[in-house]
Scaffold this active site. Sequence first.
Site, PDB file in Angstrom:
ATOM      1  N   ARG A 124       0.830  -1.250   0.041  1.00  0.00           N
ATOM      2  CA  ARG A 124      -0.135  -0.091  -0.067  1.00  0.00           C
ATOM      3  C   ARG A 124       0.894   1.353  -0.003  1.00  0.00           C
ATOM      4  O   ARG A 124       2.115   1.271   0.726  1.00  0.00           O
ATOM      5  CB  ARG A 124      -0.811   0.038   1.067  1.00  0.00           C
ATOM      6  CG  ARG A 124      -1.768  -1.001   1.457  1.00  0.00           C
ATOM      7  CD  ARG A 124      -3.057  -0.714   0.171  1.00  0.00           C
ATOM      8  NE  ARG A 124      -4.139  -1.879   0.065  1.00  0.00           N
ATOM      9  CZ  ARG A 124      -4.213  -2.915  -0.574  1.00  0.00           C
ATOM     10  NH1 ARG A 124      -3.198  -3.163  -1.415  1.00  0.00           N
ATOM     11  NH2 ARG A 124      -4.983  -3.658  -0.668  1.00  0.00           N
ATOM     12  N   HIS A 170       0.952  -0.210 -10.440  1.00  0.00           N
ATOM     13  CA  HIS A 170       0.080  -0.853  -9.562  1.00  0.00           C
ATOM     14  C   HIS A 170      -0.223  -2.253 -10.566  1.00  0.00           C
ATOM     15  O   HIS A 170      -1.516  -2.619 -10.679  1.00  0.00           O
ATOM     16  CB  HIS A 170      -1.136  -0.173  -9.358  1.00  0.00           C
ATOM     17  CG  HIS A 170      -1.720  -0.986  -8.145  1.00  0.00           C
ATOM     18  ND1 HIS A 170      -2.584   0.080  -7.145  1.00  0.00           N
ATOM     19  CD2 HIS A 170      -1.864  -2.083  -7.643  1.00  0.00           C
ATOM     20  CE1 HIS A 170      -2.957  -0.821  -6.310  1.00  0.00           C
ATOM     21  NE2 HIS A 170      -2.571  -1.975  -6.430  1.00  0.00           N
TER      22      HIS A 170
END
Length: 310
Positions: free
Chosen positions: A225, A273
């Site tokens: 994250r 990502h």
Amino acid sequence: MPVNILFAARADQWRIYQAPLTKALLEQGVDATLSTDLAPEDVDYIIYAPDSAVQDFTPYTRAKAVLNLWAGVENIVGNPTLRIPLARMVDHGLTQGMVEWVTGHVLRHHLGMDRHILGQDGEWRADAPPLASDRRVTVLGLGALGEACARMLVRLGFPVTGWSRRPKDIPGVSCLSGDAGLQAALKAADILVLLLPLTDETENLLNAETLALLPQGAVIVNPGRGPLIDDDALLVALDRGHVAHATLDVFRVEPLPAEHPFWAHPNVTVTPHIASETRSETAAQVIAENVRRGETGEPFLHLVDRENGY
């Protein structure tokens, strides 16, 4: 009577998931009506992505569970209208993808591959890397993804330290927990892999103080994250050379803005990502299994602990 399942995610996701979900539910023997448009009072299960238009769960009075399409639940777990079980996505396809990405980048930094890939300038660089047994790797976060990555790195010969909030026992991994354990885990990290969930306790876990605990020249690999890291503190550590390189797949704002200093920093690798994606075929199997369990009275898999936030 068919089970009514609401697919609450973006329209492009419906096109991807409709066929695999239909197939997986049939294979589980579940007679289901699967739709993006059901009256709230008729819905038995909600297949959910946190960027869905559904944010108020109050009307779904007969729903038995919300089945998340994403591994991360930080954008839904605190929703005060959600009072039914929430299951996160634990998908073997997602896990395999994460293991491959983490292993690839750990090996890239361990072997010093960038020097040879980027350094095609006629200089003969004959310095060989150490063996894996001489390169210490720490994995912060020992959930399904962290444990799978740690096990693979152990198989490759790395001495692996793992840290989690609660004590764990993983063969071959030096498992630590608690504040003292975190300090020891960071001090043992020639390569640091971040696979923690995002909670109030883990936000900015890597800050000026904790970055200083890393060995000189450590490498950070973050597919977990973005807010686990204080961006400004990381940039300072990189500029000083205390952190040699950071490979980052997740960020506070995504897509990462073009003006962000990570893009231009010579010792930062940005990936968009892509460390791991939920695969529709395998994710559909996980969801169908949970629907079957709900209909037969068995406990749901992968339930989120609301108190801990994951």
